[in-house]
Every structure is written in structure tokens, then in C-alpha cells.
Design a protein around this motif. Structure first.
Motif, PDB file in Angstrom:
ATOM      1  N   GLU A  13       0.847  -1.198   0.000  1.00 38.31           N
ATOM      2  CA  GLU A  13       0.000   0.000   0.000  1.00 38.31           C
ATOM      3  C   GLU A  13       0.884   1.250   0.000  1.00 38.31           C
ATOM      4  N   SER A  14       0.446   2.296  -0.699  1.00 37.95           N
ATOM      5  CA  SER A  14       1.222   3.541  -0.745  1.00 37.95           C
ATOM      6  C   SER A  14       1.340   4.127   0.663  1.00 37.95           C
ATOM      7  N   GLU A  15       2.583   4.275   1.140  1.00 42.55           N
ATOM      8  CA  GLU A  15       2.797   4.734   2.522  1.00 42.55           C
ATOM      9  C   GLU A  15       2.407   6.196   2.700  1.00 42.55           C
ATOM     10  N   THR A  16       2.478   6.979   1.615  1.00 41.96           N
ATOM     11  CA  THR A  16       2.084   8.391   1.728  1.00 41.96           C
ATOM     12  C   THR A  16       0.573   8.453   1.976  1.00 41.96           C
ATOM     13  N   LEU A  17      -0.163   7.667   1.196  1.00 41.10           N
ATOM     14  CA  LEU A  17      -1.622   7.663   1.346  1.00 41.10           C
ATOM     15  C   LEU A  17      -2.032   7.036   2.684  1.00 41.10           C
ATOM     16  N   GLN A  18      -1.232   6.048   3.129  1.00 41.36           N
ATOM     17  CA  GLN A  18      -1.492   5.376   4.408  1.00 41.36           C
ATOM     18  C   GLN A  18      -1.377   6.376   5.574  1.00 41.36           C
ATOM     19  N   LEU A  36       1.773  16.758   7.790  1.00 44.28           N
ATOM     20  CA  LEU A  36       2.880  17.085   6.879  1.00 44.28           C
ATOM     21  C   LEU A  36       3.261  15.823   6.096  1.00 44.28           C
ATOM     22  N   SER A  37       2.275  14.944   5.908  1.00 45.60           N
ATOM     23  CA  SER A  37       2.584  13.670   5.239  1.00 45.60           C
ATOM     24  C   SER A  37       2.338  13.729   3.731  1.00 45.60           C
ATOM     25  N   LEU A  38       1.264  14.369   3.334  1.00 39.18           N
ATOM     26  CA  LEU A  38       0.873  14.268   1.925  1.00 39.18           C
ATOM     27  C   LEU A  38       1.480  15.393   1.085  1.00 39.18           C
ATOM     28  N   GLY A  39       1.919  15.021  -0.106  1.00 37.91           N
ATOM     29  CA  GLY A  39       2.456  16.025  -1.027  1.00 37.91           C
ATOM     30  C   GLY A  39       1.332  16.693  -1.779  1.00 37.91           C
ATOM     31  N   GLU A  40       0.669  17.611  -1.088  1.00 31.59           N
ATOM     32  CA  GLU A  40      -0.512  18.224  -1.691  1.00 31.59           C
ATOM     33  C   GLU A  40      -0.548  19.714  -1.370  1.00 31.59           C
ATOM     34  N   ALA A 100      -0.760  11.947 -13.128  1.00 31.88           N
ATOM     35  CA  ALA A 100       0.567  11.508 -13.575  1.00 31.88           C
ATOM     36  C   ALA A 100       0.839  10.085 -13.096  1.00 31.88           C
ATOM     37  N   LYS A 101       0.152   9.691 -12.043  1.00 28.90           N
ATOM     38  CA  LYS A 101       0.332   8.323 -11.551  1.00 28.90           C
ATOM     39  C   LYS A 101      -0.115   7.330 -12.614  1.00 28.90           C
ATOM     40  N   GLN A 102      -1.237   7.607 -13.273  1.00 29.21           N
ATOM     41  CA  GLN A 102      -1.662   6.715 -14.363  1.00 29.21           C
ATOM     42  C   GLN A 102      -0.703   6.816 -15.545  1.00 29.21           C
ATOM     43  N   TYR A 124      13.449   7.534  -3.814  1.00 29.41           N
ATOM     44  CA  TYR A 124      12.557   7.603  -4.971  1.00 29.41           C
ATOM     45  C   TYR A 124      11.135   7.809  -4.489  1.00 29.41           C
ATOM     46  N   TRP A 125      10.272   8.168  -5.414  1.00 31.86           N
ATOM     47  CA  TRP A 125       8.860   8.289  -5.043  1.00 31.86           C
ATOM     48  C   TRP A 125       8.254   6.896  -4.884  1.00 31.86           C
ATOM     49  N   VAL A 126       7.467   6.709  -3.835  1.00 28.58           N
ATOM     50  CA  VAL A 126       6.955   5.387  -3.441  1.00 28.58           C
ATOM     51  C   VAL A 126       6.357   4.553  -4.569  1.00 28.58           C
ATOM     52  N   CYS A 174      12.963  16.555  -7.220  1.00 28.05           N
ATOM     53  CA  CYS A 174      12.688  15.191  -6.733  1.00 28.05           C
ATOM     54  C   CYS A 174      11.728  15.143  -5.548  1.00 28.05           C
ATOM     55  N   ASN A 175      10.808  14.232  -5.623  1.00 20.63           N
ATOM     56  CA  ASN A 175      10.047  13.798  -4.463  1.00 20.63           C
ATOM     57  C   ASN A 175      10.711  12.506  -4.025  1.00 20.63           C
ATOM     58  N   PRO A 176      11.333  12.392  -2.874  1.00 18.99           N
ATOM     59  CA  PRO A 176      11.097  13.151  -1.646  1.00 18.99           C
ATOM     60  C   PRO A 176      12.199  14.132  -1.228  1.00 18.99           C
ATOM     61  N   SER A 236      -1.420  18.626 -11.108  1.00 18.24           N
ATOM     62  CA  SER A 236      -1.653  18.506  -9.660  1.00 18.24           C
ATOM     63  C   SER A 236      -0.884  19.537  -8.845  1.00 18.24           C
ATOM     64  N   LYS A 237       0.409  19.641  -9.110  1.00 14.43           N
ATOM     65  CA  LYS A 237       1.270  20.451  -8.231  1.00 14.43           C
ATOM     66  C   LYS A 237       1.331  21.903  -8.692  1.00 14.43           C
ATOM     67  N   ALA A 238       1.507  22.125  -9.990  1.00 12.01           N
ATOM     68  CA  ALA A 238       1.706  23.490 -10.493  1.00 12.01           C
ATOM     69  C   ALA A 238       0.475  24.362 -10.310  1.00 12.01           C
ATOM     70  N   PHE A 322       8.260  20.372  -2.602  1.00 13.00           N
ATOM     71  CA  PHE A 322       7.927  20.962  -1.292  1.00 13.00           C
ATOM     72  C   PHE A 322       8.146  19.962  -0.174  1.00 13.00           C
ATOM     73  N   TYR A 323       9.363  19.361  -0.219  1.00 13.61           N
ATOM     74  CA  TYR A 323       9.699  18.354   0.783  1.00 13.61           C
ATOM     75  C   TYR A 323      11.080  18.603   1.367  1.00 13.61           C
ATOM     76  N   PHE A 324      11.239  18.194   2.643  1.00 10.69           N
ATOM     77  CA  PHE A 324      12.561  18.018   3.239  1.00 10.69           C
ATOM     78  C   PHE A 324      12.703  16.543   3.547  1.00 10.69           C
ATOM     79  N   ILE A 371      13.315  10.789   7.209  1.00 10.09           N
ATOM     80  CA  ILE A 371      11.858  10.957   7.193  1.00 10.09           C
ATOM     81  C   ILE A 371      11.532  12.027   6.150  1.00 10.09           C
ATOM     82  N   ARG A 372      10.291  11.998   5.627  1.00 10.15           N
ATOM     83  CA  ARG A 372       9.901  13.053   4.692  1.00 10.15           C
ATOM     84  C   ARG A 372       8.919  14.011   5.354  1.00 10.15           C
ATOM     85  N   ILE A 373       9.229  15.291   5.166  1.00 12.96           N
ATOM     86  CA  ILE A 373       8.353  16.347   5.686  1.00 12.96           C
ATOM     87  C   ILE A 373       7.826  17.123   4.487  1.00 12.96           C
TER      88      ILE A 373
HETATM   89  N1  GLU Z   1       2.580  12.396  -4.598  1.00 14.94           N
HETATM   90  C1  GLU Z   1       2.080  12.796  -3.333  1.00 14.94           C
HETATM   91  C2  GLU Z   1       3.021  12.369  -2.239  1.00 14.94           C
HETATM   92  O1  GLU Z   1       4.079  11.878  -2.499  1.00 14.94           O
HETATM   93  C3  GLU Z   1       0.667  12.359  -3.146  1.00 14.94           C
HETATM   94  C4  GLU Z   1       0.424  11.002  -2.560  1.00 14.94           C
HETATM   95  C5  GLU Z   1       0.516   9.899  -3.542  1.00 14.94           C
HETATM   96  O2  GLU Z   1      -0.079   9.996  -4.613  1.00 14.94           O
HETATM   97  O3  GLU Z   1       1.213   8.933  -3.213  1.00 14.94           O
HETATM   98  O4  GLU Z   1       2.712  12.568  -1.093  1.00 14.94           O
END
Ligand code: GLU
Ligand code: PMP
Length: 397
Positions: A13-18, A36-40, A100-102, A124-126, A174-176, A236-238, A322-324, A371-373
């Protein structure tokens, strides 16, 4: 007999969404959670974009759209590439998707087979890791640390390329980590790839507009890469449009065509109303995006200052997104007398329960020391969240 497929059983399961789900649950129980978990981005979608969506409904954009996206939207995206990136794409090379996920899933599913290797620098991104798994390919990791500003070198890339390498996939900014590859750094990587014509690149540029260095750079700009780079981007982000679910690719036409076929069997065209809104976003006034970038830069500076005040946090200064991604291993083995912090997972759980601040473990992104902030929230909330976090961590020894 197991009822569920091996495919879904193996998928994580996506840990960011979790973490976002856990924050929501705790909040609904009355806890004052700062998330401060979600990249939104926390901003509202700009007004002219919202108006375009309302008009789209009244104008009857309520039928199945073409699988690839409306032609005028794809033309506007091609125009954007010319205007902002000096890259030439025809509308036939562009495919619009449900986020972009699709887009990423489409590309990986059409290019990868079992046995193919995908080079993914970590952190890397999850979702990269899990989509590679879905495509039955193998992830080959290049680990980077804070010392190299979380960026790979040409020599590191060269070292992991094998005859089975099919793809390199990375995000810049880069995310994260917020790291950004300069033109020279990208050229170094592209020079290595020049010697390995079988390797394609997914260049995830979704944070293009949240870049504090002044100008975006894409690995697609080098002539010899043009026929094997797939640019992934979206609104989404811009434009603060995470809920509209609208992403796109620009790619060699045969790849775009294959993605069209894949998408046509799974979801069809992206939401018609979101497409009309995205057209307004991409071809309209860019001032709201510029203002958001300025706000993010101020927040970056604020959070950087506050993180440096937390004992034991090792942190770099990100150039974008927008992450540290601080290294918090200083706290491993420490305890408040009740809980022992063994790793970044434990630290995130400790902080959410003791400080009511939601963060994401670095393990999700391939680095167990970090950790990601996400600092996509107001300055007041950021100040309060980091005050609480610092206070809770001070109880550990
Ligand atoms: N991309 C964002 C993040 O990394 C949104 C959550 C996701 O789609 O995984 O937090
Ligand atoms: N790539 C990266 C690096 C991301 O952080 C995200 C998360 N928003 C995505 C792709 C997917 O974006 P979306 O599906 O919202 O367009």
C-alpha cells in the motif's frame, strides 16, 4: 487456496496515502493533527480554472472524451513544451491521463516485461517501486545520500547498466528530497546513456514549476535522447489541482500509441471536465503558479531554519518541490522511557502520537535513516508542527 491474485498480495500500500489516512482517522477522533505527510499544495485551485470547469459542464463536456485527451488540450500541452521547455512535440505524441500516476503506470506497463531492469535512484517516489513490481520487472537501485545532495553521478549510472536495462526513472525536482539536476548534471547522465541506446528514460517533471533555481531542465533537451525520453507531467502540483486527477506524457509516438491502447482498455479518456480545466490552467494566466512558487520558497527557507534548530537532524537545502528529507538516525536507539525508537518508522509513529504531527518514514522512499516532511501547508502550521516535533524529540535520550 488464496482468493486474491499474487499480484495484489505482493503489492504494498502507498505509505504516503497510508499516513494521510491515519491523520484523517486521528483527526476524526478529535486529535489536533498537523498533516505534513501528503504532497498536496494547500492552495485553492485558481479561480479562472474553476470557472472553466463550471463552464465545461454547462457547455456539455459531459460525454466520453477521446482516450488520448481533447485535441485542443494536447495542442496546448505541445505549445507549453515549446514555450517553456523549447521542446517540439506534436499532439499525437501527447497522451492525457487520470493523474501523472496513471501516466507512469501506462508507460511502465507498455515498456516492461519480466526480466527487464529499471534503474531507480533512491530516495525515490513510493509508487515507482510498486508499479515496476506490477509490470513484473526488476528494480535496480542506485543509493544516494545527503552528502551528494541525493543525486547520482554518471559513474554510478554507468556501473549499474546491463544488457537487461530497459528504463531509468527519476524525478527532478525530486520527491522526496527536493533535489534538482542542473543542465550539466543531466548532460553527464545523458552522455552515459548515449553509449547504451537500449535504455529509455522516464523523466518525471511534475514539480517543474516548483523550482527555486530560476529555470527548469529536462533530460529530453539533448538531441540524442529525444527518441527515448518519456516526460511525465501534470497539473496537480503546479496549479494545485490534485483532486482533478489530470496528468500527461510527451513521448515518441509509438510509445504514446501503446499507452493509448492500454488506457483505452482500463480507464478511457481522463475526466472531460478536468480536461477543460487543465486547458485553462496550461494556456491561461500563470501568475497564481508564480505566487505559489514564491510562497513555497518562503516556506522552504522557514522550515530549513527550524529544522536546523532540531538537535540531531541532518538536512540539506532543497532546490525544488515541497519536501525536506532529513536524516534522523541520531535518534535511533533513544527512548522516552516508554517507547524505543529503533528506526524511522518508529520515529514517525512516536511523533504522530506524542506531537500530533504526521510525517512519512524514509523507508517508503528507500532510505531507512530519513523521514519526509511535506511543507505544503501554511507557515503558522509549519511553525507549530516543528515546535511540537522538537519538543517531543527532546524527551528522547
Ligand atoms: N505524490 C504525493 C506524495 O508523495 C501524493 C500522494 C501519492 O499519490 O502517493 O505525497
Ligand atoms: N510523480 C511524483 C514524483 C509525485 O510526487 C506524484 C504525486 N503527486 C505523482 C507523480 C503523481 O501525481 P498525480 O497523479 O497527482 O498527477
Amino acid at each position: 487456496m488464496e482468493v486474491l491474485s499474487k499480484r495484489i498480495q505482493q503489492l504494498q500500500e502507498s505509505e504516503t496515502l497510508q499516513m494521510a489516512k491515519l491523520s484523517r482517522e486521528l483527526r476524526s477522533k478529535g486529535f489536533d493533527i498537523i498533516d505534513l505527510s501528503l504532497g498536496e499544495p494547500d492552495f485553492a485551485t485558481p479561480e479562472h480554472i474553476r470557472e472553466a470547469a463550471k463552464k465545461a459542464i454547462d457547455d456539455g463536456y459531459t460525454k466520453y472524451p477521446p482516450v488520448a485527451g481533447y485535441l485542443d488540450l494536447r495542442q496546448a500541452i505541445a505549445e507549453k513544451f515549446k514555450r517553456e521547455n523549447h521542446l517540439e512535440f506534436s499532439p499525437e505524441q501527447i497522451l492525457v491521463s487520470t493523474g501523472a500516476k496513471q501516466s507512469l503506470a501506462n508507460v511502465m506497463l507498455v515498456l516492461l516485461d519480466e526480466g527487464d531492469e529499471v534503474i531507480i535512484p533512491s530516495p525515490y517516489w513510493v509508487s515507482y517501486r510498486e508499479i515496476v513490481k506490477l509490470a513484473e520487472a526488476t528494480m535496480v537501485n542506485i543509493h544516494t545520500t545527503i552528502e551528494s545532495n541525493f543525486k547520482i553521478t554518471p559513474a554510478q549510472l554507468e556501473q549499474v547498466i546491463t544488457p537487461q536495462t530497459k528504463l531509468l526513472c527519476f524525478s527532478s525536482p525530486c520527491n522526496p528530497t527536493g533535489s534538482f539536476y542542473s543542465k550539466e548534471e543531466l548532460k553527464g547522465l545523458a552522455d552515459v546513456l548515449a553509449k547504451h541506446p537500449q535504455v529509455f528514460v522516464i523523466s518525471d517533471e511534475i514539480y517543474e514549476h516548483i523550482n527555486f533555481t530560476g529555470s527548469h531542465q529536462s533530460i529530453a533537451q539533448f538531441d540524442w535522447m529525444k527518441d527515448r525520453v518519456i516526460i511525465v507531467n501534470g497539473v496537480s502540483k503546479a496549479y494545485s489541482m490534485t483532486g482533478w486527477r489530470l496528468g500527461y506524457i510527451a513521448a515518441p509516438q509509438w510509445i504514446t500509441k501503446a499507452c493509448d491502447k492500454m488506457q483505452g482498455q482500463i480507464t478511457s479518456g481522463a475526466c472531460s471536465i478536468s480536461q477543460r480545466a487543465a486547458l485553462a490552467a496550461i494556456s491561461g494566466d500563470q501568475t497564481p503558479t508564480d505566487n505559489m512558487r514564491t510562497a513555497f520558497k518562503n516556506r522552504r527557507d522557514l522550515v530549513h531554519r527550524l529544522l536546523l534548530e532540531i538537535p540531531g537532524f541532518k538536512v540539506n537545502e532543497p532546490d525544488g518541490a515541497f519536501y525536506f528529507f532529513p536524516d534522523v538516525s541520531y535518534y535511533f536507539g533513544k527512548t522516552d522511557g516508554e517507547t524505543v525508537i529503533k528506526n524511522a518508522d518508529d520515529l514517525c509513529m512516536y511523533v504522530i502520537h506524542k506531537a500530533n504531527v504526521s510525517l512519512v518514514t524514509g523507508k517508503a522512499f528507500g532510505d531507512e535513516n530519513c523521514i519526509r516532511i511535506s511543507y505544503a501547508t501554511s507557515e503558522d502550521k509549519l511553525i507549530e508542527a516543528l515546535r511540537r516535533t522538537k519538543e517531543a524529540l527532546a524527551k528522547l535520550s
